[in-house]
Design a protein around this motif. Structure first.
Motif, PDB file in Angstrom:
ATOM      1  N   MET A 154      -9.895  -9.588   0.631  1.00 29.64           N
ATOM      2  CA  MET A 154     -11.026  -9.605   1.561  1.00 29.64           C
ATOM      3  C   MET A 154     -11.636  -8.219   1.728  1.00 29.64           C
ATOM      4  O   MET A 154     -12.848  -8.066   1.828  1.00 29.64           O
ATOM      5  CB  MET A 154     -10.582 -10.128   2.927  1.00 29.64           C
ATOM      6  CG  MET A 154     -11.694 -10.042   3.966  1.00 29.64           C
ATOM      7  SD  MET A 154     -11.248 -10.756   5.551  1.00 29.64           S
ATOM      8  CE  MET A 154     -12.534 -10.042   6.574  1.00 29.64           C
ATOM      9  N   ARG A 155     -10.769  -7.207   1.742  1.00 25.62           N
ATOM     10  CA  ARG A 155     -11.273  -5.855   1.953  1.00 25.62           C
ATOM     11  C   ARG A 155     -12.266  -5.472   0.866  1.00 25.62           C
ATOM     12  O   ARG A 155     -13.330  -4.917   1.148  1.00 25.62           O
ATOM     13  CB  ARG A 155     -10.103  -4.871   2.002  1.00 25.62           C
ATOM     14  CG  ARG A 155     -10.519  -3.468   2.408  1.00 25.62           C
ATOM     15  CD  ARG A 155      -9.343  -2.562   2.629  1.00 25.62           C
ATOM     16  NE  ARG A 155      -8.762  -2.135   1.368  1.00 25.62           N
ATOM     17  CZ  ARG A 155      -7.888  -1.128   1.258  1.00 25.62           C
ATOM     18  NH1 ARG A 155      -7.487  -0.477   2.337  1.00 25.62           N
ATOM     19  NH2 ARG A 155      -7.397  -0.795   0.089  1.00 25.62           N
ATOM     20  N   LYS A 156     -11.921  -5.776  -0.385  1.00 22.37           N
ATOM     21  CA  LYS A 156     -12.808  -5.459  -1.503  1.00 22.37           C
ATOM     22  C   LYS A 156     -14.131  -6.216  -1.376  1.00 22.37           C
ATOM     23  O   LYS A 156     -15.217  -5.657  -1.581  1.00 22.37           O
ATOM     24  CB  LYS A 156     -12.115  -5.816  -2.826  1.00 22.37           C
ATOM     25  CG  LYS A 156     -12.905  -5.436  -4.073  1.00 22.37           C
ATOM     26  CD  LYS A 156     -12.041  -5.674  -5.311  1.00 22.37           C
ATOM     27  CE  LYS A 156     -12.759  -5.222  -6.584  1.00 22.37           C
ATOM     28  NZ  LYS A 156     -13.930  -6.029  -6.901  1.00 22.37           N
ATOM     29  N   LYS A 157     -14.051  -7.499  -1.014  1.00 21.80           N
ATOM     30  CA  LYS A 157     -15.255  -8.307  -0.826  1.00 21.80           C
ATOM     31  C   LYS A 157     -16.150  -7.705   0.253  1.00 21.80           C
ATOM     32  O   LYS A 157     -17.364  -7.577   0.095  1.00 21.80           O
ATOM     33  CB  LYS A 157     -14.887  -9.738  -0.404  1.00 21.80           C
ATOM     34  CG  LYS A 157     -14.419 -10.652  -1.510  1.00 21.80           C
ATOM     35  CD  LYS A 157     -14.221 -12.035  -0.898  1.00 21.80           C
ATOM     36  CE  LYS A 157     -13.572 -12.982  -1.894  1.00 21.80           C
ATOM     37  NZ  LYS A 157     -13.337 -14.303  -1.259  1.00 21.80           N
ATOM     38  N   LEU A 158     -15.522  -7.336   1.367  1.00 24.30           N
ATOM     39  CA  LEU A 158     -16.278  -6.812   2.494  1.00 24.30           C
ATOM     40  C   LEU A 158     -17.002  -5.523   2.111  1.00 24.30           C
ATOM     41  O   LEU A 158     -18.186  -5.343   2.419  1.00 24.30           O
ATOM     42  CB  LEU A 158     -15.352  -6.566   3.690  1.00 24.30           C
ATOM     43  CG  LEU A 158     -15.998  -5.956   4.940  1.00 24.30           C
ATOM     44  CD1 LEU A 158     -17.125  -6.836   5.464  1.00 24.30           C
ATOM     45  CD2 LEU A 158     -14.949  -5.729   6.033  1.00 24.30           C
ATOM     46  N   MET A 159     -16.307  -4.625   1.422  1.00 22.42           N
ATOM     47  CA  MET A 159     -16.928  -3.358   1.054  1.00 22.42           C
ATOM     48  C   MET A 159     -18.074  -3.560   0.055  1.00 22.42           C
ATOM     49  O   MET A 159     -19.110  -2.890   0.140  1.00 22.42           O
ATOM     50  CB  MET A 159     -15.877  -2.400   0.482  1.00 22.42           C
ATOM     51  CG  MET A 159     -14.812  -2.016   1.492  1.00 22.42           C
ATOM     52  SD  MET A 159     -15.519  -1.390   3.063  1.00 22.42           S
ATOM     53  CE  MET A 159     -14.361  -2.078   4.246  1.00 22.42           C
ATOM     54  N   GLU A 160     -17.900  -4.490  -0.852  1.00 24.29           N
ATOM     55  CA  GLU A 160     -18.971  -4.780  -1.813  1.00 24.29           C
ATOM     56  C   GLU A 160     -20.196  -5.351  -1.102  1.00 24.29           C
ATOM     57  O   GLU A 160     -21.348  -5.022  -1.435  1.00 24.29           O
ATOM     58  CB  GLU A 160     -18.466  -5.752  -2.885  1.00 24.29           C
ATOM     59  CG  GLU A 160     -17.476  -5.112  -3.865  1.00 24.29           C
ATOM     60  CD  GLU A 160     -16.895  -6.127  -4.834  1.00 24.29           C
ATOM     61  OE1 GLU A 160     -17.091  -7.352  -4.605  1.00 24.29           O
ATOM     62  OE2 GLU A 160     -16.229  -5.711  -5.805  1.00 24.29           O
ATOM     63  N   VAL A 191     -11.009  -0.624   9.307  1.00 15.38           N
ATOM     64  CA  VAL A 191     -10.133  -0.747  10.472  1.00 15.38           C
ATOM     65  C   VAL A 191      -9.864  -2.215  10.784  1.00 15.38           C
ATOM     66  O   VAL A 191      -8.722  -2.610  11.079  1.00 15.38           O
ATOM     67  CB  VAL A 191     -10.751  -0.028  11.686  1.00 15.38           C
ATOM     68  CG1 VAL A 191      -9.991  -0.386  12.975  1.00 15.38           C
ATOM     69  CG2 VAL A 191     -10.731   1.486  11.471  1.00 15.38           C
ATOM     70  N   VAL A 192     -10.903  -3.055  10.709  1.00 16.17           N
ATOM     71  CA  VAL A 192     -10.713  -4.481  10.960  1.00 16.17           C
ATOM     72  C   VAL A 192      -9.729  -5.075   9.952  1.00 16.17           C
ATOM     73  O   VAL A 192      -8.788  -5.791  10.314  1.00 16.17           O
ATOM     74  CB  VAL A 192     -12.061  -5.231  10.891  1.00 16.17           C
ATOM     75  CG1 VAL A 192     -11.850  -6.745  10.911  1.00 16.17           C
ATOM     76  CG2 VAL A 192     -12.959  -4.808  12.044  1.00 16.17           C
ATOM     77  N   CYS A 193      -9.947  -4.766   8.666  1.00 16.82           N
ATOM     78  CA  CYS A 193      -9.054  -5.326   7.635  1.00 16.82           C
ATOM     79  C   CYS A 193      -7.627  -4.809   7.810  1.00 16.82           C
ATOM     80  O   CYS A 193      -6.656  -5.572   7.709  1.00 16.82           O
ATOM     81  CB  CYS A 193      -9.578  -4.942   6.254  1.00 16.82           C
ATOM     82  SG  CYS A 193     -11.117  -5.754   5.803  1.00 16.82           S
ATOM     83  N   GLY A 194      -7.498  -3.508   8.062  1.00 17.97           N
ATOM     84  CA  GLY A 194      -6.169  -2.943   8.251  1.00 17.97           C
ATOM     85  C   GLY A 194      -5.469  -3.499   9.465  1.00 17.97           C
ATOM     86  O   GLY A 194      -4.256  -3.742   9.457  1.00 17.97           O
TER      87      GLY A 194
END
Length: 395
Positions: A1-7, A387-390
């Motif tokens: 999800m983190r990768k998706k969110l950053m993209e 921060v949300v993902c972590g």
């Protein structure tokens, strides 16, 4: 999800900038942000979220994003009011509302959070828990919007809260943090001094309010130098001394207004006690009558050490080229009503560097020439997104 969110965020960088520029062109003062609030509400129309408007004592908005699985509830906050400042930036998207300006970065705060929230809405089935997006009105003018939102009960289920502030203390890519007391608390006072007017040639027949007021200006500075522990932070500023008269007339009355900053509740109490003591002394010493109005508004902002340590660890481990450095900032003397959230909810308020490119000595927040490097907006969005993902343990 983190990768998706950053993209997703990277693909919408231009949109974040566009929203920021629209808001910058159309600023509204605290408690008068009707059009800004409507612009934000329109952005969320048709999205699969719960939206509450007019939260608190003004135009506050809370957008609730429920994840696909049960879990903790957190909140993210951005403020959206502007300042009564005549803009002098010369930007092509400068304020269209003369005498009102986004001179503190709230346009950028709102822009990044709107797009981040929309991305989180699209990904909500992939995270456990609930995220409350707080678009807050009236940060700049006491009593502010934050306390009323807290008092409304809308955040009673929130376990942790996060926010950022754009500060031109470093270039875009710099993210700062501070644990514990981080922003100062603030009090306001107004002092009216009534003496007896007279002729400049006969001061013995009058009772000079200007002399009494001048003594007060000097005496209150001894509170900082002689009444506070040297390790404690305190500032007293006399911002207004209204005693204009005629050169050969002894003024019968003056009015002073001042601003007080402090980093702990103990210091707040000490300063107020000493100001009141000095006022009584002036009445006795100069034979004048004093009327003191003393109001404490925003408390010191306290970043929870455990939550701040988590934010630091998350941001240091991103390996993201947009986040170039994560550094500890010193305590800062400005105030922010985010402190009211942190009184009730453990959280962290951290900082995003935004010094415009090719500028070594930027104009600080609240200056009519204040501007930001808009690359800082993607840094803000990504930092809070990480921060949300972590927080939820999402890779």
């Amino acid at each position: 999800m983190r990768k998706k969110l950053m993209e997703m965020l990277e693909a919408r960088k231009d949109e974040i900038i566009h929203i920021r520029r629209y808001l910058h062109e159309n600023p509204e003062l605290s408690f008068k942000e009707e059009k800004t609030a409507q612009y934000i509400l329109d952005f969320y129309k048709g999205k699969d979220v719960e939206v509450q408007s007019n939260v608190g004592n003004g135009h506050g908005i809370i957008v609730t994003i429920k994840g696909g699985k049960p879990g903790k509830t957190i909140a993210l906050r951005a403020d959206f009011d502007a300042l009564p400042i005549l803009e002098e930036t010369g930007l092509p998207f400068k304020s269209k509302n003369e005498g009102v300006m986004h001179a503190c970065g709230h346009d950028g705060h709102t822009a990044y959070l709107m797009v981040l929230a929309d991305c989180l809405i699209q990904l909500k089935d992939e995270f456990p828990g609930t995220i409350k997006i707080i678009h807050q009105h009236a940060e700049e003018v006491p009593p502010g919007g934050a306390k009323s939102i807290v008092d409304s009960g809308a955040l009673n289920d929130v376990e942790n809260i996060f926010g950022i502030h754009l500060l031109p203390m470093a270039k875009a890519g710099n993210v700062g943090y501070h644990s514990g007391y981080s922003f100062a608390g603030r009090s306001y006072f107004k002092l009216g001094i009534q003496g007896v007017g007279g002729h400049g040639s006969s001061p013995h027949l009058a009772n000079d309010a200007i002399v009494a007021g001048s003594y007060f200006v000097t005496a209150v500075q001894t509170i900082i130098s002689r009444r506070l522990n040297p390790m404690d932070m305190g500032v007293i500023t006399i911002g207004s001394f209204d005693g204009k008269g005629t050169f050969n007339v002894i003024k019968d009355c003056v009015e002073l207004e001042g601003d007080i900053r402090y980093m702990t509740e103990e210091t707040k109490v000490t300063i107020e006690k000493e100001v009141r003591r000095i006022v009584k002394g002036i009445e006795a010493e100069f034979g004048v009558q004093c009327e003191l109005t003393y109001i404490s508004d925003y408390p010191p902002l306290y970043n929870n050490p455990d939550v701040t340590a988590m934010v630091k660890e998350i941001l240091e481990s991103t390996n993201d080229p947009d986040i170039k450095e994560v550094v500890e900032y010193p305590q800062l003397s400005p105030s922010d009503d985010f402190a009211y959230y942190l009184e009730k909810i453990p959280g962290c308020y951290f900082y995003i560097g935004c010094t415009p490119k090719e500028i070594e000595k930027p104009y600080f927040n609240h200056n009519p020439k204040f501007d930001i490097d808009e690359d800082a907006l993607i840094v803000a969005a990504k930092s809070v997104g990480y921060v949300v993902c972590g927080y939820y343990g999402l890779e």
